[in-house]
Write an enzyme that holds these catalytic residues in place. Structure first.
Site, short mmCIF file in Angstrom:
data_model
loop_
_atom_site.label_atom_id
_atom_site.label_comp_id
_atom_site.label_asym_id
_atom_site.label_seq_id
_atom_site.Cartn_x
_atom_site.Cartn_y
_atom_site.Cartn_z
N ASP A 30 3.28 -20.19 2.71
CA ASP A 30 3.28 -21.49 1.97
C ASP A 30 2.31 -21.26 0.79
O ASP A 30 1.84 -20.18 0.55
CB ASP A 30 2.95 -22.78 2.78
CG ASP A 30 1.79 -22.73 3.53
OD1 ASP A 30 0.68 -22.18 2.92
OD2 ASP A 30 1.75 -23.28 4.82
N HIS A 49 -1.52 -13.40 0.54
CA HIS A 49 -2.70 -13.90 1.34
C HIS A 49 -2.59 -15.16 2.03
O HIS A 49 -3.71 -15.58 2.62
CB HIS A 49 -4.15 -13.67 0.77
CG HIS A 49 -4.34 -12.32 0.42
ND1 HIS A 49 -5.39 -11.82 -0.40
CD2 HIS A 49 -3.83 -11.15 0.71
CE1 HIS A 49 -5.51 -10.60 -0.65
NE2 HIS A 49 -4.56 -10.14 0.16
N SER A 92 5.53 7.10 2.41
CA SER A 92 4.45 7.94 2.68
C SER A 92 3.43 7.55 3.56
O SER A 92 2.96 8.09 4.10
CB SER A 92 4.11 8.51 1.35
OG SER A 92 3.72 7.78 0.46
N HIS A 144 0.88 -1.13 -0.04
CA HIS A 144 0.05 0.01 -0.14
C HIS A 144 0.75 1.35 0.10
O HIS A 144 0.28 2.58 -0.13
CB HIS A 144 -1.01 0.05 1.11
CG HIS A 144 -1.94 -0.70 1.05
ND1 HIS A 144 -3.21 -0.84 1.50
CD2 HIS A 144 -2.42 -2.07 0.37
CE1 HIS A 144 -4.19 -1.51 1.03
NE2 HIS A 144 -3.61 -2.47 0.27
N ASP A 145 2.05 1.08 0.42
CA ASP A 145 3.02 2.20 0.28
C ASP A 145 3.37 2.24 -1.13
O ASP A 145 3.68 3.50 -1.88
CB ASP A 145 4.31 1.99 1.22
CG ASP A 145 5.27 3.09 1.15
OD1 ASP A 145 4.76 4.42 1.11
OD2 ASP A 145 6.36 2.87 0.84
N ASP A 198 -5.98 -17.72 4.63
CA ASP A 198 -5.82 -19.16 4.23
C ASP A 198 -6.46 -19.84 5.48
O ASP A 198 -6.00 -19.97 6.67
CB ASP A 198 -4.06 -19.09 4.40
CG ASP A 198 -3.58 -20.47 4.11
OD1 ASP A 198 -4.34 -21.57 4.29
OD2 ASP A 198 -2.43 -20.37 4.04
N THR A 219 -3.19 -23.09 6.82
CA THR A 219 -1.83 -22.63 7.43
C THR A 219 -1.87 -21.28 7.84
O THR A 219 -0.96 -20.65 7.07
CB THR A 219 -0.66 -23.41 6.99
OG1 THR A 219 -0.78 -23.08 5.81
CG2 THR A 219 -0.76 -24.69 7.16
#
Length: 375
Positions: free
Chosen positions: A281, A231, A109, A99-100, A273, A276
């Site tokens: 992974d 993710h 920022s 996101h930066d 996830d 795990t």
């Protein structure tokens, strides 16, 4: 993303102009017809910069090798300690890094805190629920680094990049060869820039077009799928996938499960996830194949012919996923901002008396002061 990083729709969406659709459709057909083969290496060479391009050739992985030789040791130790207190720091750093970098280049920022009226952290829904422990961690590391290597020796943007790499590695993932030498922005990006971040309910076409339209050089569908693999750690607020839970599709059993889990509470958090959640992974891709992707933008990658075959490859070959993820993240670390200072004195604050419009930087080696000169 303990405290969670919240709507981790960070690195979800990635990249790819549709002009390559024909070639990739052919590749998808070949993959469906035969054994899953290793994917080709991603192109990470630096392109010539133009007015719409935010890549640069002035960065290097060993930028601070002489000016701060202990940088990696300092950062890894701090990240390891932070993960011991909150395993979600890994997901938090990944989200903050993406996101930066996406709005105007990797320039820290986003780290300017909410007390600043222009803070990117106040732009919602894009930056709602950033992991505060991860944000504070970067400033804590900066303090240690600047005491050890000299004031303004390493930018907050570089510290964020190195911390993200070590966080992924400590969670079981690959080491990312981040490109360093970034300058820190003297202030936040504009709200319209932050709002170019893709939404968690975006469809695949929107995701691909979003990244293709911003001149950042992400023109390969492998990148969108590889980066979405971030993710495999982290959580998402129920408000991020309310499009699936408010009126769940009666034929979507997982959507009904999500609706029951959320119970109308938009702030409740679900692991992205299912298998795990604390390890980096490829189990996230196994979830997508099982139609258990939490975010609409995630599940869409498995359902779309342009990207579904890549999901299958990564689900069957963790090493291939790790390699492509590291390449795509290294490529993202090449995005730079057009102006700034070598390093802010505090990662969470603007430097007093510095104006963004009158600040100019010239990229140099990691050993010279290179402080921005005001016009």
């Amino acid at each position: 993303m303990a405290r969670s990083s919240g709507n981790v729709h960070v690195l979800l969406a990635m990249l790819v102009p549709l002009c390559a659709a024909t070639a990739w459709t052919a590749a998808a057909a070949a993959a469906a017809a035969g054994p899953l083969l290793p994917l080709p290496d991603l192109q990470t060479t630096t392109r010539t910069m133009n007015e719409n391009d935010t890549t640069t050739g002035s960065l290097s992985a060993d930028f601070h090798a002489l000016s701060c030789p202990d940088l990696h040791g300092i950062v890894r130790s701090a990240v390891q300690a932070a993960r011991g207190q909150d395993v979600q720091v890994t997901a938090g750093l990944l989200r903050i890094f993406f996101h930066d970098c996406f709005p105007q280049g990797c320039d820290a920022s986003l780290l300017v805190d909410k007390t600043d009226p222009g803070s990117e952290q106040n732009v919602e829904p894009q930056n709602k629920g950033l992991n505060q422990r991860a944000l504070q961690l970067i400033e804590s590391i900066r303090d240690t680094v600047h005491k050890r290597c000299g004031e303004r020796s390493v930018s907050c943007a570089d510290i964020l990049a190195v911390a993200t790499s070590h966080a992924v590695n400590l969670a079981g993932g690959p080491f990312i060869n981040m490109q360093l030498g970034h300058f820190d922005s003297v202030g936040p990006a504009q709200p319209w820039q932050v709002q170019t971040l893709p939404a968690p309910n975006a469809d695949v076409t929107t995701l691909l077009n979003t990244f293709a339209a911003n001149g950042k050089g992400f023109d390969n569908p492998i990148e969108v799928v590889a980066l979405s693999g971030a993710h495999t750690v982290g959580k998402a607020r129920c408000s991020s996938f309310s499009d699936r839970t408010i009126r769940p599709n009666p034929n979507d059993n997982f959507a009904k499960e999500l609706a029951q889990f959320c119970g109308g509470d938009g702030n409740r958090q679900r692991n992205l996830d299912e298998i795990t959640p604390d390890s980096f992974d490829n189990s996230y891709f196994l979830d997508l194949i099982r139609r258990k992707g939490v975010l609409t933008s995630d599940q869409g990658l498995a359902n779309d012919g342009r990207t579904g075959w890549i999901v299958n490859v990564f689900a069957n070959d963790q090493g291939n996923f790790f390699e492509k993820f590291a390449q795509a993240m290294e490529k993202m670390s090449r995005l730079t901002s057009p102006g700034g200072v070598k390093a802010r004195r505090n990662c969470l604050k603007r430097d007093a008396g510095v104006n963004l419009q009158t600040t100019v930087v010239a990229a140099g080696s990691g050993d010279d002061e290179g402080l921005a000169a005001s016009a």
